[in-house]
Design a protein around this motif. Structure first.
Motif, PDB file in Angstrom:
ATOM      1  N   ASP A  22     -44.577 -26.332 -10.027  1.00  0.00           N
ATOM      2  CA  ASP A  22     -45.598 -25.707  -9.194  1.00  0.00           C
ATOM      3  C   ASP A  22     -45.395 -26.152  -7.758  1.00  0.00           C
ATOM      4  O   ASP A  22     -45.206 -27.338  -7.485  1.00  0.00           O
ATOM      5  CB  ASP A  22     -47.002 -26.092  -9.673  1.00  0.00           C
ATOM      6  N   ILE A  24     -46.598 -25.752  -3.574  1.00  0.00           N
ATOM      7  CA  ILE A  24     -47.480 -25.311  -2.496  1.00  0.00           C
ATOM      8  C   ILE A  24     -46.596 -25.077  -1.282  1.00  0.00           C
ATOM      9  O   ILE A  24     -45.776 -25.920  -0.931  1.00  0.00           O
ATOM     10  CB  ILE A  24     -48.557 -26.360  -2.165  1.00  0.00           C
ATOM     11  N   ALA A  45     -49.644 -22.293  -6.168  1.00  0.00           N
ATOM     12  CA  ALA A  45     -50.566 -22.964  -7.086  1.00  0.00           C
ATOM     13  C   ALA A  45     -51.536 -23.839  -6.297  1.00  0.00           C
ATOM     14  O   ALA A  45     -51.179 -24.394  -5.261  1.00  0.00           O
ATOM     15  CB  ALA A  45     -49.778 -23.822  -8.080  1.00  0.00           C
ATOM     16  N   ASN A  46     -52.768 -23.934  -6.776  1.00  0.00           N
ATOM     17  CA  ASN A  46     -53.740 -24.802  -6.109  1.00  0.00           C
ATOM     18  C   ASN A  46     -53.396 -26.275  -6.304  1.00  0.00           C
ATOM     19  O   ASN A  46     -53.607 -27.092  -5.439  1.00  0.00           O
ATOM     20  CB  ASN A  46     -55.147 -24.521  -6.642  1.00  0.00           C
ATOM     21  N   TRP A  47     -52.885 -26.601  -7.464  1.00  0.00           N
ATOM     22  CA  TRP A  47     -52.482 -27.959  -7.774  1.00  0.00           C
ATOM     23  C   TRP A  47     -50.990 -27.901  -7.995  1.00  0.00           C
ATOM     24  O   TRP A  47     -50.504 -27.093  -8.781  1.00  0.00           O
ATOM     25  CB  TRP A  47     -53.189 -28.433  -9.046  1.00  0.00           C
ATOM     26  N   ALA A  48     -50.212 -28.706  -7.308  1.00  0.00           N
ATOM     27  CA  ALA A  48     -48.762 -28.554  -7.375  1.00  0.00           C
ATOM     28  C   ALA A  48     -48.056 -29.892  -7.381  1.00  0.00           C
ATOM     29  O   ALA A  48     -48.612 -30.912  -6.968  1.00  0.00           O
ATOM     30  CB  ALA A  48     -48.280 -27.715  -6.203  1.00  0.00           C
ATOM     31  N   ASP A  49     -46.812 -29.852  -7.862  1.00  0.00           N
ATOM     32  CA  ASP A  49     -45.960 -31.029  -7.867  1.00  0.00           C
ATOM     33  C   ASP A  49     -45.275 -31.222  -6.526  1.00  0.00           C
ATOM     34  O   ASP A  49     -45.020 -32.339  -6.104  1.00  0.00           O
ATOM     35  CB  ASP A  49     -44.862 -30.886  -8.935  1.00  0.00           C
ATOM     36  N   ALA A  72     -52.232 -36.542  -2.783  1.00  0.00           N
ATOM     37  CA  ALA A  72     -52.150 -35.733  -3.999  1.00  0.00           C
ATOM     38  C   ALA A  72     -50.990 -36.154  -4.901  1.00  0.00           C
ATOM     39  O   ALA A  72     -50.793 -35.553  -5.953  1.00  0.00           O
ATOM     40  CB  ALA A  72     -51.997 -34.258  -3.631  1.00  0.00           C
ATOM     41  N   ARG A  73     -50.233 -37.152  -4.478  1.00  0.00           N
ATOM     42  CA  ARG A  73     -49.047 -37.613  -5.226  1.00  0.00           C
ATOM     43  C   ARG A  73     -48.063 -36.485  -5.461  1.00  0.00           C
ATOM     44  O   ARG A  73     -47.621 -36.225  -6.575  1.00  0.00           O
ATOM     45  CB  ARG A  73     -49.446 -38.277  -6.528  1.00  0.00           C
ATOM     46  N   GLN A  74     -47.745 -35.809  -4.373  1.00  0.00           N
ATOM     47  CA  GLN A  74     -46.789 -34.707  -4.415  1.00  0.00           C
ATOM     48  C   GLN A  74     -45.488 -35.124  -3.748  1.00  0.00           C
ATOM     49  O   GLN A  74     -45.484 -35.954  -2.840  1.00  0.00           O
ATOM     50  CB  GLN A  74     -47.323 -33.491  -3.646  1.00  0.00           C
ATOM     51  N   ARG A 122     -47.220 -39.665 -10.619  1.00  0.00           N
ATOM     52  CA  ARG A 122     -48.491 -39.501 -11.327  1.00  0.00           C
ATOM     53  C   ARG A 122     -48.537 -40.264 -12.643  1.00  0.00           C
ATOM     54  O   ARG A 122     -49.503 -40.173 -13.378  1.00  0.00           O
ATOM     55  CB  ARG A 122     -48.734 -38.022 -11.600  1.00  0.00           C
TER      56      ARG A 122
END
Length: 160
Positions: A22, A24, A45-49, A72-74, A122
């Motif tokens: 995913d 952003i 995606a609202n939540w992404a890697d 967000a730990r991305q 994560r």
């Protein structure tokens, strides 16, 4: 001998089942959405890697988005135009870079690396894709070679 062997060919990486990342898209990277899709990612995606930044025209945006990505730990994957751009992206907070004009194959690999990094951040780093070796499998195989008197001496083992 390696130099006498036939050249190796690499099969292009396309969409890999179970390895969807995913993504952003940072402001200014919207034009990469179709390429992310072709590479097997899921853009928007609202939540992404992975936070994907188009830094081919400079890394000015990176410090602003890097703080949110840390929270967000991305992973922060920056697309840069050259090696100087890669150095600037690193200094600005990118965790991964893709140098040059991205193709779906090169972006797929970069997204896979960045996605794995984000999963590890994560605490999901031990999650593996189907077909991947289990953790410690290589170490167990090497230990088995050490115990086998018929195996080559590991200190002189050369992969050909």
């Amino acid at each position: 001998m390696l130099r006498d062997s036939l050249p190796h060919t690499v099969t292009p990486v396309n969409k890999i089942a179970g390895d969807i990342v995913d993504v952003i898209l940072a402001p200014g990277a919207e034009s990469l959405a179709a390429l992310v899709d072709a590479a097997g990612g899921r853009a928007g995606a609202n939540w992404a890697d992975v936070l994907l930044v188009d830094a081919r025209d400079g890394a000015a945006l990176l410090p602003d988005v890097e703080a949110a990505a840390v929270h967000a730990r991305q992973a922060v994957l920056a697309i840069v135009s050259d090696h100087a751009g890669a150095a600037a992206a690193y200094d600005a907070g990118a965790t991964h870079v893709a140098v040059g004009e991205p193709t779906s194959e090169s972006l797929a690999l970069a997204l896979r690396y960045a996605g794995r990094y984000a999963r590890r951040l994560r605490g999901n780093g031990r999650m593996r894709r189907a077909g991947e070796l289990a953790e410690g499998a290589v170490a167990q195989a090497v230990a088995g070679l050490r115990d086998d008197p018929q195996a080559r001496d590991l200190d002189t083992l050369v992969l050909a």
